[in-house]
Design an enzyme around this catalytic site. Structure first.
Site, short mmCIF file in Angstrom:
data_model
loop_
_atom_site.label_atom_id
_atom_site.label_comp_id
_atom_site.label_asym_id
_atom_site.label_seq_id
_atom_site.Cartn_x
_atom_site.Cartn_y
_atom_site.Cartn_z
N ARG A 154 0.86 -1.18 0.00
CA ARG A 154 0.00 0.00 0.00
C ARG A 154 0.90 1.24 0.00
NH1 ARG A 154 -3.77 2.78 4.73
NH2 ARG A 154 -4.80 4.23 3.31
N HIS A 155 0.40 2.32 -0.56
CA HIS A 155 1.13 3.59 -0.56
C HIS A 155 1.38 4.07 0.87
CE1 HIS A 155 -2.57 5.61 0.61
NE2 HIS A 155 -3.18 4.92 -0.34
N ARG A 173 -0.89 9.65 3.62
CA ARG A 173 -1.49 10.65 2.73
C ARG A 173 -2.45 11.54 3.50
NH1 ARG A 173 -6.71 9.24 2.51
NH2 ARG A 173 -7.35 7.06 2.20
N ARG A 189 -0.26 9.15 -5.40
CA ARG A 189 0.36 8.67 -4.17
C ARG A 189 0.99 7.28 -4.32
NH1 ARG A 189 -5.13 9.14 -3.41
NH2 ARG A 189 -6.34 7.22 -3.10
N ASP A 225 -4.90 0.25 0.12
CA ASP A 225 -5.35 -0.63 1.21
C ASP A 225 -6.31 -1.69 0.69
OD1 ASP A 225 -7.33 1.24 0.63
OD2 ASP A 225 -7.46 2.05 2.67
#
Length: 419
Positions: free
Chosen positions: A38-39, A42, A107, A280
């Site tokens: 996942r990034h 943010r 992102r 996610d």
């Protein structure tokens, strides 16, 4: 009773995750690795209407963008991957060793870039700027609406139908009924319609981020956040792949991609390392498809590792999930941690879908035989033909009537000689 069982499900792990993995032996027999994460951290994607922090001035970057904290999370994850695979992945970058794919979102693209900065700092002749310990590495992507592998957002009529059917099922109608008062309370104070688990999770996510940034939440949140909202927000991540049919259409192409890479690797026809930068929901969908999802909100930089190893002439797959500092083993229900590749492929065979197969299966079919798209085209063409035939018949009828009328007017009766 239904809700008691559901809450028990939420808090009982579906996979074994109590074994730590050391660095001492993690490169033994490695052939190929697929990393999905996942990034990083943010800002909120979309503040709610009554949000006291909906003004962009409260945030370091624009809405939905990767923060400096998120960049550092992935830079450090890249360093962790470098350490973990130090005896497997060369320290110098080569396009022959690694392939990176990201969803087409700022992102996730930036997270992949930060991760690669930690994984492949330039060395030797790859140093191109003495003042910058970074080198450009290609990241591949495609529009979300055209991506059925990683973004999983390419339109699929059958998936939409099955999901709608699930959400109208007794189980989910009862969930919404049970949460009626909670939804009404959240809707009243947030200013947005909270009517299901998905919309509840969006709000929960925003409140979570604001609390992470030490912003004082409104008084109305104290009675519901996080405790009352948390279990339902976590359950929402299971919905997309709640059934095998949904999981097949949602995650099947990604698993096909991974299995294809592993198959090629056994013949030395593939890269060593595959990196996927997602969300996610990506993490939740993969774990849920493996029937290994402990209901939770996958944290920033959560990472799933698929490792293919060759040991004693046979191939094995290890799966690990890193959502904290130490990766945990994922043990599938029908396979040990060192899962034989043949068994792993067999377990995923009902799930995997090639892109072409996916497109075919996504078509809704009339009576289970004729695709609705084909049926619609057939009906449209048939109706068009019938319309033209009808108009043609009317036109011919009018012409014939006109001819008969004109012929009567042109007829002259000969005079009777007697008269």
């Amino acid at each position: 009773m239904l809700f008691a069982l559901l809450l028990v499900q939420i808090f009982i792990p579906k996979f074994l995750c109590n074994s730590e993995i050391s660095f001492s032996d993690n490169n033994d027999g490695l052939v190929s690795v697929a990393v999905i994460f996942r990034h990083g951290d943010r800002t909120p994607v979309s503040p709610y209407p009554n949000d006291p922090y909906r003004n962009a001035s409260y945030w370091p970057v624009g809405f939905g963008q990767l923060t400096n904290r998120g960049k550092m999370q992935h830079f450090q994850l890249g360093q962790w991957l470098r350490e973990r695979y130090r005896n497997f992945l060369p320290t110098q970058y080569s396009e022959k060793d690694i392939y990176v794919r990201s969803t087409d979102v700022d992102r996730t693209l930036m997270s992949a870039e930060a991760n690669l900065a930690g994984l492949f700092p330039p060395q030797g002749n790859q140093i191109w700027n003495e003042n910058l310990t970074w080198q450009p590495i290609p990241i591949h992507t495609t529009s979300e609406q055209d991506d059925n592998i990683l973004a999983m957002k390419m339109p699929c009529d059958k998936y939409d139908f099955l999901l709608s059917k699930l959400l109208k099922s007794k189980t989910f109608l009862n969930i919404n009924k049970k949460n009626h008062d909670l939804y009404a309370y959240l809707s009243l104070y947030s200013g947005t319609a909270i009517k299901n688990l998905e919309t509840l999770e969006y709000l929960y996510n925003t409140l979570t981020i604001e609390s992470i940034y030490n912003l004082t939440l409104p008084n109305w949140t104290y009675s519901v956040f996080p405790n009352k909202m948390k279990p339902w927000a976590e359950l929402s991540f299971a919905v997309s792949c709640y059934t095998k049919d949904l999981a097949r259409l949602k995650a099947g192409p990604l698993f096909n991609d991974i299995l294809k890479h592993f198959a090629n690797s056994t013949h030395h026809k593939s890269r060593k390392f595959f990196m996927y930068s997602g969300h996610d929901t990506t993490i939740a969908n993969i774990l849920n498809t493996l029937d290994a999802f402990e209901y939770h909100s996958p944290p920033y930089a959560a990472t799933i590792l698929f490792e293919l190893r060759a040991l004693n002439g046979s191939y094995f797959v290890n799966i690990l999930y890193k959502n904290t500092t130490v990766p945990q083993k994922i043990i599938l229900k029908e396979c040990p941690f060192y899962c034989p590749l043949e068994k792993f492929v067999k377990l995923l065979e009902p799930i995997r879908l090639s892109p072409d197969q996916w497109k075919i299966e996504c078509e809704m079919k009339f009576l289970g035989i004729i695709p609705f798209s084909t049926l619609q085209n057939t009906v449209f063409i048939s109706c068009t033909v019938l319309l033209f035939l009808l108009l043609g018949s009317i036109f011919i009828s009018i012409i014939c009537t006109k001819i008969r009328s004109d012929s009567k007017q042109d007829y002259l009766r000969l005079p009777n000689e007697d008269i």
